[in-house]
Design a protein around this motif. Structure first.
Motif, PDB file in Angstrom:
ATOM      1  N   MET A   1       0.838  -1.195   0.000  1.00  0.00           N
ATOM      2  CA  MET A   1       0.000   0.000   0.000  1.00  0.00           C
ATOM      3  C   MET A   1       0.871   1.243   0.000  1.00  0.00           C
ATOM      4  SD  MET A   1      -1.416  -0.280   3.912  1.00  0.00           S
ATOM      5  CE  MET A   1      -2.508   1.079   3.692  1.00  0.00           C
ATOM      6  N   MET A   2       0.285   2.387  -0.260  1.00  0.00           N
ATOM      7  CA  MET A   2       1.052   3.606  -0.466  1.00  0.00           C
ATOM      8  C   MET A   2       1.863   4.016   0.755  1.00  0.00           C
ATOM      9  SD  MET A   2       1.528   5.549  -3.014  1.00  0.00           S
ATOM     10  CE  MET A   2       2.214   7.135  -3.426  1.00  0.00           C
ATOM     11  N   ILE A   3       1.291   3.841   1.948  1.00  0.00           N
ATOM     12  CA  ILE A   3       1.985   4.284   3.146  1.00  0.00           C
ATOM     13  C   ILE A   3       3.291   3.537   3.346  1.00  0.00           C
ATOM     14  CG2 ILE A   3       0.739   2.667   4.642  1.00  0.00           C
ATOM     15  CD1 ILE A   3       1.849   6.205   5.564  1.00  0.00           C
ATOM     16  N   GLY A   4       3.343   2.284   2.917  1.00  0.00           N
ATOM     17  CA  GLY A   4       4.571   1.513   3.048  1.00  0.00           C
ATOM     18  C   GLY A   4       5.702   2.110   2.239  1.00  0.00           C
ATOM     19  N   LEU A   5       5.393   2.592   1.047  1.00  0.00           N
ATOM     20  CA  LEU A   5       6.416   3.201   0.199  1.00  0.00           C
ATOM     21  C   LEU A   5       6.963   4.464   0.831  1.00  0.00           C
ATOM     22  CD1 LEU A   5       4.719   2.755  -3.284  1.00  0.00           C
ATOM     23  CD2 LEU A   5       6.511   1.348  -2.270  1.00  0.00           C
ATOM     24  N   VAL A   6       6.079   5.271   1.396  1.00  0.00           N
ATOM     25  CA  VAL A   6       6.515   6.503   2.051  1.00  0.00           C
ATOM     26  C   VAL A   6       7.414   6.187   3.226  1.00  0.00           C
ATOM     27  CG1 VAL A   6       5.737   8.528   3.325  1.00  0.00           C
ATOM     28  CG2 VAL A   6       4.482   7.786   1.316  1.00  0.00           C
ATOM     29  N   ALA A 316      -8.890  15.801  19.447  1.00  0.00           N
ATOM     30  CA  ALA A 316      -9.619  15.982  18.188  1.00  0.00           C
ATOM     31  C   ALA A 316      -9.393  14.763  17.304  1.00  0.00           C
ATOM     32  CB  ALA A 316      -9.150  17.248  17.475  1.00  0.00           C
ATOM     33  N   PRO A 317     -10.357  14.444  16.435  1.00  0.00           N
ATOM     34  CA  PRO A 317     -10.199  13.281  15.557  1.00  0.00           C
ATOM     35  C   PRO A 317      -9.268  13.576  14.388  1.00  0.00           C
ATOM     36  CG  PRO A 317     -12.287  14.357  15.122  1.00  0.00           C
ATOM     37  CD  PRO A 317     -11.682  15.079  16.284  1.00  0.00           C
ATOM     38  N   ALA A 318      -8.581  12.542  13.917  1.00  0.00           N
ATOM     39  CA  ALA A 318      -7.709  12.658  12.744  1.00  0.00           C
ATOM     40  C   ALA A 318      -7.735  11.335  11.993  1.00  0.00           C
ATOM     41  CB  ALA A 318      -6.282  13.007  13.153  1.00  0.00           C
ATOM     42  N   ARG A 319      -7.881  11.400  10.678  1.00  0.00           N
ATOM     43  CA  ARG A 319      -7.875  10.193   9.857  1.00  0.00           C
ATOM     44  C   ARG A 319      -6.465   9.616   9.789  1.00  0.00           C
ATOM     45  NH1 ARG A 319     -12.058   7.392   8.979  1.00  0.00           N
ATOM     46  NH2 ARG A 319     -11.124   6.606   7.045  1.00  0.00           N
ATOM     47  N   TRP A 320      -6.378   8.282   9.736  1.00  0.00           N
ATOM     48  CA  TRP A 320      -5.073   7.642   9.635  1.00  0.00           C
ATOM     49  C   TRP A 320      -5.159   6.389   8.770  1.00  0.00           C
ATOM     50  CZ3 TRP A 320      -4.268   2.594  11.177  1.00  0.00           C
ATOM     51  CH2 TRP A 320      -5.231   2.026  12.022  1.00  0.00           C
ATOM     52  N   VAL A 321      -4.017   6.042   8.170  1.00  0.00           N
ATOM     53  CA  VAL A 321      -3.839   4.749   7.513  1.00  0.00           C
ATOM     54  C   VAL A 321      -2.495   4.213   7.987  1.00  0.00           C
ATOM     55  CG1 VAL A 321      -5.228   5.254   5.474  1.00  0.00           C
ATOM     56  CG2 VAL A 321      -2.803   5.826   5.466  1.00  0.00           C
ATOM     57  N   GLY A 322      -2.390   2.902   8.098  1.00  0.00           N
ATOM     58  CA  GLY A 322      -1.149   2.329   8.611  1.00  0.00           C
ATOM     59  C   GLY A 322      -0.907   0.944   8.071  1.00  0.00           C
ATOM     60  N   GLY A 323       0.317   0.481   8.231  1.00  0.00           N
ATOM     61  CA  GLY A 323       0.663  -0.853   7.770  1.00  0.00           C
ATOM     62  C   GLY A 323       2.127  -1.149   8.003  1.00  0.00           C
ATOM     63  N   ALA A 324       2.531  -2.367   7.663  1.00  0.00           N
ATOM     64  CA  ALA A 324       3.922  -2.792   7.802  1.00  0.00           C
ATOM     65  C   ALA A 324       4.726  -2.323   6.601  1.00  0.00           C
ATOM     66  CB  ALA A 324       4.000  -4.309   7.926  1.00  0.00           C
ATOM     67  N   THR A 325       6.011  -2.028   6.831  1.00  0.00           N
ATOM     68  CA  THR A 325       6.869  -1.571   5.744  1.00  0.00           C
ATOM     69  C   THR A 325       7.608  -2.717   5.078  1.00  0.00           C
ATOM     70  OG1 THR A 325       8.844  -1.260   7.112  1.00  0.00           O
ATOM     71  CG2 THR A 325       7.259   0.561   7.019  1.00  0.00           C
ATOM     72  N   MET A 329       9.405  -2.799  10.444  1.00  0.00           N
ATOM     73  CA  MET A 329       8.955  -1.509  10.945  1.00  0.00           C
ATOM     74  C   MET A 329       7.508  -1.306  10.508  1.00  0.00           C
ATOM     75  SD  MET A 329      11.530  -0.005  12.592  1.00  0.00           S
ATOM     76  CE  MET A 329      11.405   1.790  12.547  1.00  0.00           C
ATOM     77  N   TYR A 330       6.828  -0.431  11.219  1.00  0.00           N
ATOM     78  CA  TYR A 330       5.431  -0.137  10.928  1.00  0.00           C
ATOM     79  C   TYR A 330       5.279   1.366  10.732  1.00  0.00           C
ATOM     80  CZ  TYR A 330       4.738  -4.850  12.696  1.00  0.00           C
ATOM     81  OH  TYR A 330       4.803  -6.201  12.878  1.00  0.00           O
ATOM     82  N   ALA A 331       4.379   1.744   9.827  1.00  0.00           N
ATOM     83  CA  ALA A 331       4.196   3.155   9.514  1.00  0.00           C
ATOM     84  C   ALA A 331       2.729   3.526   9.621  1.00  0.00           C
ATOM     85  CB  ALA A 331       4.708   3.467   8.113  1.00  0.00           C
ATOM     86  N   ILE A 332       2.483   4.711  10.152  1.00  0.00           N
ATOM     87  CA  ILE A 332       1.134   5.257  10.220  1.00  0.00           C
ATOM     88  C   ILE A 332       1.182   6.695   9.713  1.00  0.00           C
ATOM     89  CG2 ILE A 332       1.470   5.894  12.652  1.00  0.00           C
ATOM     90  CD1 ILE A 332      -1.557   5.565  13.046  1.00  0.00           C
ATOM     91  N   LYS A 333       0.223   7.047   8.847  1.00  0.00           N
ATOM     92  CA  LYS A 333       0.140   8.407   8.321  1.00  0.00           C
ATOM     93  C   LYS A 333      -1.099   9.076   8.889  1.00  0.00           C
ATOM     94  CE  LYS A 333      -1.510   9.406   4.291  1.00  0.00           C
ATOM     95  NZ  LYS A 333      -2.512  10.444   4.669  1.00  0.00           N
TER      96      LYS A 333
END
Length: 483
Positions: A1-6, A316-325, A329-333
């Protein structure tokens, strides 16, 4: 997924073991008494390191180099430095300094004329201190110097000085003429002591010193490391962080990446550092927050987190997406709202509760200074895209929220399960109408790029102005909608 690339790209910028790519990023460290430009380079497991103790007025200063696998020829001498392209030749004095590892350390004095030549080049080749020439990549150092000047203004203000009231001491009566070897204190000579003293002079209207304030006095015995800058270089050069290292005081950095300005900092106290990175918009103090962590601290792959900025911040609420790299390691945006971004520069802690057993606590004290440096990077970025940083414009209020709809998602991208981020630059006329759209950072998916510009050209509206040409920077993140 995109977050993994970042996340992988951000992790690659952090110090790590093994072979390191030669294209290291420039950074500016805001230490209590110094602004230090630094960069790693080389391709071996032990990296070379360049640092500049930046003068708070000019952003330039003496250079410290740490080079592995070589030895210095003596303890001092005259170096021959050649700048390429252009062929400018400099002949500065160099001194050998002792390093705490196997690398040779030298200090090189460079004047303003020399810096003018260096900032115009891509590579600096140094002959004299070592048995064979050493080539140092300096392309892009001009942007780091600009960021160091911003750091310098902050430093001068912290010392009680007005950055706009500083006096240039170059000329016939320069500081080099004020103090000579005959002024060396006899007791310091007898004890083999050397060091650097930084002094702030207050000058009256007649040009006479009225007061002096010692900002820093670093006394070192003969043969000791040349001040805090080499210590910093060694710390930044650590191939792998030691176990249970407290990183609560880690330095903020601003990386001038291709088509990006990235604020970053390591944090955490385990053997593997966590990393906070913000891909800052060149037009505003906001962007995408990415946390790269050695363990997963959220449930699921996306959702809404409760975000608190402390002290004094409300939840306050904030949208997030996350996953393994894929690299243990794990990443959350995180996507913060505009009112949350306003509180970020003055906050000390970012608390993120994404449904795990305990929230993520990220120390962000001092991030405001990094945002100031990122603005300089952003202006350079806009200019490199052909935009005037002083002619940027936002969409009319309320337009951004209704600009893109789920129906705009390209059919071929939906079928191919393709997502991505498109960064565009829109040219706007005096009436507030878009006249051109250019993709400055592609998603590498043609239909997403094309649709981004098509929507902006047909639906965006801007306030009128007496300026004939203005510009708008826009980020379009294409995420397949859930039905």
């Amino acid at each position: 997924m995109m977050i993994g690339l970042v996340a992988l790209a951000l992790q690659a910028a952090a110090p790590s073991g093994g072979s390191i790519d030669a294209a290291g990023k420039w950074g500016v460290d805001y230490s209590p008494e110094q602004c230090i430009i630094n960069r790693q380079f080389g391709s071996g497991p032990v990296k070379s390191f360049l640092a500049v103790d930046a003068d708070p007025m000019t952003g330039t200063g003496y250079i410290v180099l740490l080079i592995p696998g070589v030895a210095t020829k003596g303890t001092f001498g005259t170096a021959t430095m050649t700048v390429a392209p252009g062929g400018a030749t400099l002949r500065p004095i160099w001194f050998a300094r002792r390093s705490k590892d196997a690398r040779a350390a030298i200090e090189i004095g460079v004047g303003q004329d020399g810096w003018a030549a260096i900032t115009a080049g891509d590579t600096l080749t140094i002959q004299g201190p070592f048995a064979s020439p050493v080539s140092v990549p300096v392309k892009g150092i001009d942007k780091a110097i600009a960021a160091a000047k911003t750091c310098g203004r902050t430093l001068l203000t912290s010392w009680g000085a007005d950055p706009d009231a500083m006096i240039d001491t170059s000329g016939s009566k320069s500081p080099g003429d004020w103090i000579t070897n005959l002024d060396y204190p006899p007791e310091a000579l007898r004890n083999g002591e050397s060091g650097t003293v930084r002094i702030l002079l207050t000058i009256d209207p007649k040009g006479r010193p009225r007061d002096s304030h010692r900002l820093e006095g670093a006394i070192m015995t003969a043969g000791a490391p040349a001040g805090a800058i080499i210590a910093l270089a060694l710390a930044l050069q650590a191939a792998a962080p030691a176990a249970h290292v407290d990183r609560s005081t880690a330095k903020w950095g601003v990386e001038y990446a291709p088509n990006q300005c990235i604020i970053n900092r390591a944090f955490g106290d385990g053997p593997k550092p966590a990393i906070l990175a913000i891909d800052v918009d060149p037009q505003s103090d906001r962007g995408d927050i990415v946390l790269l962590m050695p363990e997963k601290a959220w449930r699921g792959t996306s959702g809404t987190a409760a975000v608190t900025l402390a002290p004094g911040g409300t939840k306050a609420p904030a949208r997030w997406v996350g996953g393994a790299t894929g690299h243990d390691m794990y990443a959350i945006k995180l996507s913060l709202a505009d009112d949350q971004w306003k509180a970020v520069p003055t906050a000390e802690t970012l608390l993120v509760d994404a449904g795990a057993d305990r929230p993520i606590a990220v120390p962000i004290k001092g991030i405001g200074k990094a945002f100031v440096a990122a603005k300089t990077c952003g202006r350079d970025l806009l200019q490199s895209w052909g935009a005037d940083p002083d002619a940027m414009i936002d969409l009319e209020p309320g337009v951004a929220a209704r600009l893109f709809t789920a129906d705009d998602y390209p059919v071929d991208a939906l079928r191919g399960n393709q997502q991505g981020l498109v960064k565009t630059l829109v040219t706007v006329d005096a009436q507030g109408k878009p006249t051109a759209c250019r993709v400055v950072v592609s998603s590498n998916i043609a239909s997403l790029d094309d649709t981004s510009c098509r929507v902006l050209m047909t639906r965006s509206t801007f306030p009128p102005s007496d300026k004939s040409v203005r510009y708008h920077y826009h980020r379009t993140r294409w995420v397949i909608p859930a039905y």
